[in-house]
Design a protein around this motif. Structure first.
Motif, mmCIF file in Angstrom:
data_model
loop_
_atom_site.group_PDB
_atom_site.id
_atom_site.type_symbol
_atom_site.label_atom_id
_atom_site.label_comp_id
_atom_site.label_asym_id
_atom_site.label_seq_id
_atom_site.Cartn_x
_atom_site.Cartn_y
_atom_site.Cartn_z
ATOM 1 N N LYS A 99 -96.248 -19.005 87.932
ATOM 2 C CA LYS A 99 -95.101 -19.135 88.830
ATOM 3 C C LYS A 99 -94.345 -20.439 88.620
ATOM 4 C CE LYS A 99 -95.874 -20.417 92.971
ATOM 5 N NZ LYS A 99 -96.299 -20.522 94.388
ATOM 6 N N ASP A 100 -95.050 -21.553 88.634
ATOM 7 C CA ASP A 100 -94.385 -22.855 88.511
ATOM 8 C C ASP A 100 -93.718 -23.006 87.141
ATOM 9 O OD1 ASP A 100 -95.236 -23.458 91.051
ATOM 10 O OD2 ASP A 100 -97.022 -24.568 90.379
ATOM 11 N N THR A 101 -94.426 -22.535 86.097
ATOM 12 C CA THR A 101 -93.849 -22.630 84.753
ATOM 13 C C THR A 101 -92.566 -21.804 84.652
ATOM 14 O OG1 THR A 101 -96.054 -22.910 83.795
ATOM 15 C CG2 THR A 101 -94.280 -22.245 82.310
ATOM 16 N N ALA A 102 -92.591 -20.586 85.250
ATOM 17 C CA ALA A 102 -91.405 -19.720 85.218
ATOM 18 C C ALA A 102 -90.244 -20.350 85.972
ATOM 19 C CB ALA A 102 -91.754 -18.359 85.811
ATOM 20 N N SER A 103 -90.551 -20.949 87.120
ATOM 21 C CA SER A 103 -89.499 -21.584 87.916
ATOM 22 C C SER A 103 -88.885 -22.763 87.168
ATOM 23 C CB SER A 103 -90.075 -22.061 89.255
ATOM 24 O OG SER A 103 -90.546 -20.970 90.024
ATOM 25 N N GLU A 104 -89.713 -23.553 86.503
ATOM 26 C CA GLU A 104 -89.213 -24.691 85.736
ATOM 27 C C GLU A 104 -88.354 -24.227 84.563
ATOM 28 O OE1 GLU A 104 -89.421 -27.914 86.280
ATOM 29 O OE2 GLU A 104 -90.520 -27.598 88.158
ATOM 30 N N LEU A 105 -88.765 -23.113 83.927
ATOM 31 C CA LEU A 105 -87.990 -22.610 82.788
ATOM 32 C C LEU A 105 -86.616 -22.127 83.243
ATOM 33 C CD1 LEU A 105 -89.208 -20.514 79.844
ATOM 34 C CD2 LEU A 105 -87.262 -19.673 81.158
ATOM 35 N N LEU A 106 -86.592 -21.385 84.368
ATOM 36 C CA LEU A 106 -85.304 -20.898 84.871
ATOM 37 C C LEU A 106 -84.408 -22.053 85.330
ATOM 38 C CD1 LEU A 106 -86.489 -17.756 86.892
ATOM 39 C CD2 LEU A 106 -85.402 -17.813 84.642
ATOM 40 N N LYS A 107 -85.019 -23.091 85.855
ATOM 41 C CA LYS A 107 -84.253 -24.271 86.272
ATOM 42 C C LYS A 107 -83.650 -24.958 85.051
ATOM 43 C CE LYS A 107 -84.720 -28.679 88.702
ATOM 44 N NZ LYS A 107 -85.662 -29.600 89.421
ATOM 45 N N ALA A 108 -84.441 -25.073 83.983
ATOM 46 C CA ALA A 108 -83.937 -25.704 82.761
ATOM 47 C C ALA A 108 -82.826 -24.866 82.137
ATOM 48 C CB ALA A 108 -85.085 -25.874 81.772
ATOM 49 N N LYS A 126 -80.781 -22.974 83.739
ATOM 50 C CA LYS A 126 -79.588 -23.131 84.574
ATOM 51 C C LYS A 126 -78.870 -24.432 84.261
ATOM 52 C CE LYS A 126 -78.119 -22.857 89.403
ATOM 53 N NZ LYS A 126 -78.569 -22.686 90.812
ATOM 54 N N GLU A 127 -79.662 -25.489 83.996
ATOM 55 C CA GLU A 127 -79.063 -26.796 83.681
ATOM 56 C C GLU A 127 -78.521 -26.828 82.254
ATOM 57 O OE1 GLU A 127 -82.212 -29.509 84.437
ATOM 58 O OE2 GLU A 127 -82.030 -29.412 86.636
ATOM 59 N N HIS A 128 -79.206 -26.087 81.364
ATOM 60 C CA HIS A 128 -78.800 -26.062 79.950
ATOM 61 C C HIS A 128 -78.721 -24.617 79.483
ATOM 62 C CE1 HIS A 128 -79.539 -30.402 79.880
ATOM 63 N NE2 HIS A 128 -80.723 -30.147 80.455
ATOM 64 N N PRO A 129 -77.650 -23.918 79.794
ATOM 65 C CA PRO A 129 -77.518 -22.502 79.438
ATOM 66 C C PRO A 129 -77.696 -22.269 77.942
ATOM 67 C CG PRO A 129 -75.781 -23.187 80.938
ATOM 68 C CD PRO A 129 -76.471 -24.433 80.527
ATOM 69 N N GLY A 130 -78.334 -21.141 77.612
ATOM 70 C CA GLY A 130 -78.542 -20.774 76.222
ATOM 71 C C GLY A 130 -79.761 -21.394 75.591
ATOM 72 N N SER A 169 -84.047 -17.322 75.112
ATOM 73 C CA SER A 169 -83.562 -15.965 74.845
ATOM 74 C C SER A 169 -83.471 -15.165 76.140
ATOM 75 C CB SER A 169 -84.503 -15.252 73.874
ATOM 76 O OG SER A 169 -85.767 -15.037 74.484
ATOM 77 N N GLN A 170 -82.673 -14.092 76.093
ATOM 78 C CA GLN A 170 -82.523 -13.256 77.281
ATOM 79 C C GLN A 170 -83.842 -12.580 77.665
ATOM 80 O OE1 GLN A 170 -79.874 -12.933 79.363
ATOM 81 N NE2 GLN A 170 -79.036 -14.616 78.125
ATOM 82 N N GLU A 171 -84.628 -12.196 76.671
ATOM 83 C CA GLU A 171 -85.929 -11.568 76.962
ATOM 84 C C GLU A 171 -86.852 -12.553 77.679
ATOM 85 O OE1 GLU A 171 -87.617 -10.070 73.391
ATOM 86 O OE2 GLU A 171 -86.160 -8.447 73.159
ATOM 87 N N HIS A 172 -86.858 -13.808 77.205
ATOM 88 C CA HIS A 172 -87.687 -14.835 77.820
ATOM 89 C C HIS A 172 -87.241 -15.112 79.245
ATOM 90 C CE1 HIS A 172 -90.080 -18.764 76.908
ATOM 91 N NE2 HIS A 172 -90.704 -17.962 77.759
ATOM 92 N N ILE A 173 -85.945 -15.149 79.433
ATOM 93 C CA ILE A 173 -85.398 -15.397 80.774
ATOM 94 C C ILE A 173 -85.741 -14.240 81.707
ATOM 95 C CG2 ILE A 173 -83.263 -15.638 82.092
ATOM 96 C CD1 ILE A 173 -82.080 -17.051 79.605
ATOM 97 N N ALA A 174 -85.570 -13.011 81.214
ATOM 98 C CA ALA A 174 -85.850 -11.832 82.045
ATOM 99 C C ALA A 174 -87.320 -11.791 82.442
ATOM 100 C CB ALA A 174 -85.463 -10.572 81.289
ATOM 101 N N LEU A 175 -88.201 -12.137 81.534
ATOM 102 C CA LEU A 175 -89.639 -12.135 81.819
ATOM 103 C C LEU A 175 -89.973 -13.130 82.918
ATOM 104 C CD1 LEU A 175 -92.555 -11.292 81.215
ATOM 105 C CD2 LEU A 175 -92.589 -13.002 79.400
ATOM 106 N N ASN A 176 -89.413 -14.317 82.841
ATOM 107 C CA ASN A 176 -89.701 -15.342 83.842
ATOM 108 C C ASN A 176 -89.050 -15.028 85.174
ATOM 109 O OD1 ASN A 176 -91.213 -17.902 82.602
ATOM 110 N ND2 ASN A 176 -89.938 -16.978 81.011
#
Length: 272
Positions: free
Chosen positions: A182-191, A193-197, A200-207
């Protein structure tokens, strides 16, 4: 019919042992009719020798027949015991494979620190439960199967209950594995959001799926459910698994008695 044969046999034996010597003696007392060069004592002696030889031959024949049947009995009993001992070992191994306490201990030792290992252990346990009866049936023929049908059906029914509970535990450990990220996924989505792109979309969707899933689960609820399922495993072990052990023992005890009776029948000389 058997009583009549025994009575006739006794009468014949009395006639041969007592009747004929009396007849010989009376014939020579009369001293008439066909005159022989030997006297009554000679005839009685000769008859006694012949009768003794017949009795000796008959005794030897009976001894040979009895010894043959004894050998057949011992061989039948030995082969029967070896066969049932092999089958009992197979049944006991199968019961060991579906023993829930074995896998429960390993899962409790590893589940919290490594839910993936716990899932793998439970999945292997499910496989053991599902193939349990296939292994047993492979070692039984059509003649022996009825003797074990009740036991096999009980093993199958109990194994299904164990599989059901183990699947519920797998579901809980799968949720726990997601919760750990959970925490790792939240940190990845936060990063992202701060640095779009950045990902990958698959990685983002998974998290995003992990974060969404974690909204409906918590460590406390997962731990509570696992504890309840472990308790259910223990209950089934005490109520169902121990009953299987007792049923296995009683089943082979009945078979042992039947084998002994069949073995004893080999020594019976009566005609069926």
């Amino acid at each position: 019919m058997k009583v009549i044969k025994i009575i006739l046999g006794i009468i014949a034996a009395i006639f041969l042992i007592v009747g004929i010597p009396i007849i010989i003696n009376e014939c020579y007392k009369a001293n008439c009719g066909y005159i022989t060069v030997w006297d009554g004592a000679d005839v009685l002696g000769y008859y006694g020798a012949i009768l003794g030889s017949i009795i000796a031959v008959a005794t030897l024949a009976i001894t040979i027949v009895f010894t043959k049947k004894q050998i057949q009995r011992d061989s039948f009993l030995k082969n029967g015991n070896e066969k049932w001992d092999r089958l009992k070992a197979i049944f006991m191994q199968t019961l060991s494979d579906i023993n829930p306490m074995r896998v429960l201990k390993d899962v409790m030792d590893n589940g919290i620190t490594d839910p993936t290992k716990a899932i793998n252990l439970l999945q292997r346990y499910q496989l053991d439960c599902k193939i349990a009866n296939d292994i047993l049936n492979a070692h039984l023929n059509m003649v022996d199967y009825p003797k074990f049908k009740k036991l096999i059906d009980s093993i199958a029914a109990t194994a299904e209950e164990f599989v059901s509970i183990s699947q519920k535990e797998i579901d809980q450990y799968s949720d726990f594995r997601i919760w750990q990220h959970k925490d790792t996924a939240s940190e990845l989505l936060k990063a992202e959001k701060e640095h779009p792109g950045s990902f990958s979309q698959e990685h983002i969707a998974l998290n995003e799926e992990i974060v969404e899933k974690c909204k409906s689960i918590s460590y406390e609820s997962i731990n509570q459910q696992i504890t309840l399922l472990n308790t259910e495993f223990v209950r089934l072990y005490e109520e169902k698994y121990r009953a299987l052990l007792q049923l296995t023992g009683s089943t082979f005890e009945v078979i042992s008695v039947e084998t002994q009776q069949q073995t004893d029948n080999i020594l019976s000389l009566k005609r069926k």
